[in-house]
Enzyme design. Structure first.
Site, short mmCIF file in Angstrom:
data_model
loop_
_atom_site.label_atom_id
_atom_site.label_comp_id
_atom_site.label_asym_id
_atom_site.label_seq_id
_atom_site.Cartn_x
_atom_site.Cartn_y
_atom_site.Cartn_z
N GLU A 55 0.82 -1.21 0.00
CA GLU A 55 0.00 0.00 0.00
C GLU A 55 0.85 1.26 0.00
OE1 GLU A 55 -2.11 -2.91 2.90
OE2 GLU A 55 -0.11 -2.63 2.04
N ASP A 205 23.60 -38.40 -4.86
CA ASP A 205 23.98 -37.54 -5.98
C ASP A 205 24.91 -36.41 -5.57
OD1 ASP A 205 22.34 -39.01 -7.72
OD2 ASP A 205 20.58 -37.82 -7.19
#
Length: 366
Positions: A55, A205
């Protein structure tokens, strides 16, 4: 006509609010539009945590402040009514004499929770609530869950083949999906406060769990490593992003705790439950650190454990047009479902493609 116009401008608020994704948490994403005589004369969004609210930006963007007294301010979340890092937005709206305010949904934060709207009404400002309320609630689903349940919003991300496999019979999983899908995963990481994975998945991984394939911030990396087995050289312990490791209290005497601390890695100890770490306690600890949203990138056992504990809010399943066969690893470990009506119920979102891969998103209903 007025309802359609309100919906049109509220949709613009939602578009603007998304500009703050990944930058404003633990605050909500908020956009604001100011309209005079059917024309947008100002707009703004919350850009970063601790900065001015939507705002404030919208009001500051209006060239002729005199027009504010004849204008309508649209905002997807109720204007705040308390002093935090910034002054109350509701007071600013009153000060500027804005004639009408249209709100998407109320703020569940107990510091606001209707008080902002009450402040506007007490000043004689006309207020319309609930415009695109469903969309407004969904946009800030993590913020809303945090302030109503006291736990982070959890999205379980998986990549699987058409026959529901997340790895081959030898455990290989790089890469099931294509580059476009992997880029979308990195974009998702940048939107969430934290990305969480288990020791086995990270170790398989040597995963980094960072954002590399797109622009955006790195989330907090959260690793469940019950016995502190990951090597100190693991990429997840690099300085690219912050990392928290959750371990069992039985590992608190390990020399590795001090070694991880020297690398800037925080080790947090939680209780064991059902042969693993207490996942609810893990999420509660994260919430205490203002982590309101968690993207889980784990294996089948972690996925199933979170589902069984009823801690998953949403599933993002990337489906590749491939088949691995029955000897490959499935997406979920056993869930203990013996009858069809005992299954976990989901609500699908519209599907979309990333390259050749299909993204299926669903909210968990039970």
């Amino acid at each position: 006509m007025a309802q359609r116009e309100d919906a049109f401008f509220m949709r613009r608020c939602l578009e603007l609010a998304l500009e703050g994704a990944g930058r404003v948490s633990p605050n909500p994403m908020v956009g604001s539009v100011i309209v005079c005589n059917g024309e947008i004369i100002g707009e703004g969004f919350h850009k970063q945590y601790g900065g001015p609210h939507a705002e404030v930006h919208a009001i500051a963007s209006v060239a002729d402040e005199a027009l504010l007294r004849h204008s309508t301010l649209y905002v997807n979340l109720e204007p705040c009514s308390h002093f935090g890092k910034t002054p109350p937005c509701s007071d600013l709206v009153v000060e500027k004499g804005i004639a009408r305010v249209v709100v998407g949904c109320r703020d569940p934060n107990v510091k606001v929770a209707g008080k902002g709207i009450a402040r506007l009404l007490s000043a004689g400002i006309a207020v319309t609530e609930g415009v695109l309320e469903v969309e407004s609630l969904k946009l800030n689903e993590a913020f809303i869950k945090s302030h109503t349940v006291g736990l982070p919003f959890v999205c379980l991300k998986l990549a699987e083949t058409f026959d529901g496999k997340i790895a081959t019979s030898t455990g290989a999983s790089r890469w099931i999906t294509g580059e476009e899908a992997r880029r979308e995963v990195h974009r998702l990481r940048s939107f969430y406060d934290a990305v969480l994975s288990g020791e086995a998945t990270v170790g398989a991984d040597d995963a980094e769990l960072t954002v590399r394939l797109c622009e955006g911030r790195n989330p907090l990396r959260v690793v469940l490593d019950r016995e502190l087995r990951l090597p100190l050289e693991a990429k997840v312990f690099s300085s690219e992003a912050q990392t928290i490791v959750f371990a069992s209290f039985s590992s608190s005497v390990s020399a590795k705790v001090a070694q991880l601390s020297e690398r800037g890695v925080r080790v947090v100890f939680v209780n064991d439950r059902s042969g693993g770490l207490d996942l609810r306690e893990v999420l509660s600890e994260l919430h205490n650190r203002q982590v309101f949203s968690v993207l889980v990138e784990g294996g089948s056992r972690l996925s199933a454990s979170l589902i069984r504990a009823k801690l998953v809010d949403k599933i993002a399943m990337f489906v590749a047009p491939k088949l691995f066969g029955g000897d490959a690893l499935g997406s979920f470990a056993p869930l203990g479902v013996t009858m069809p009506d005992q299954g976990v119920n989901l609500r699908f979102e519209p599907p979309c493609f990333f390259g050749k891969d299909l993204l299926l998103e669903a909210y968990v209903l039970s």
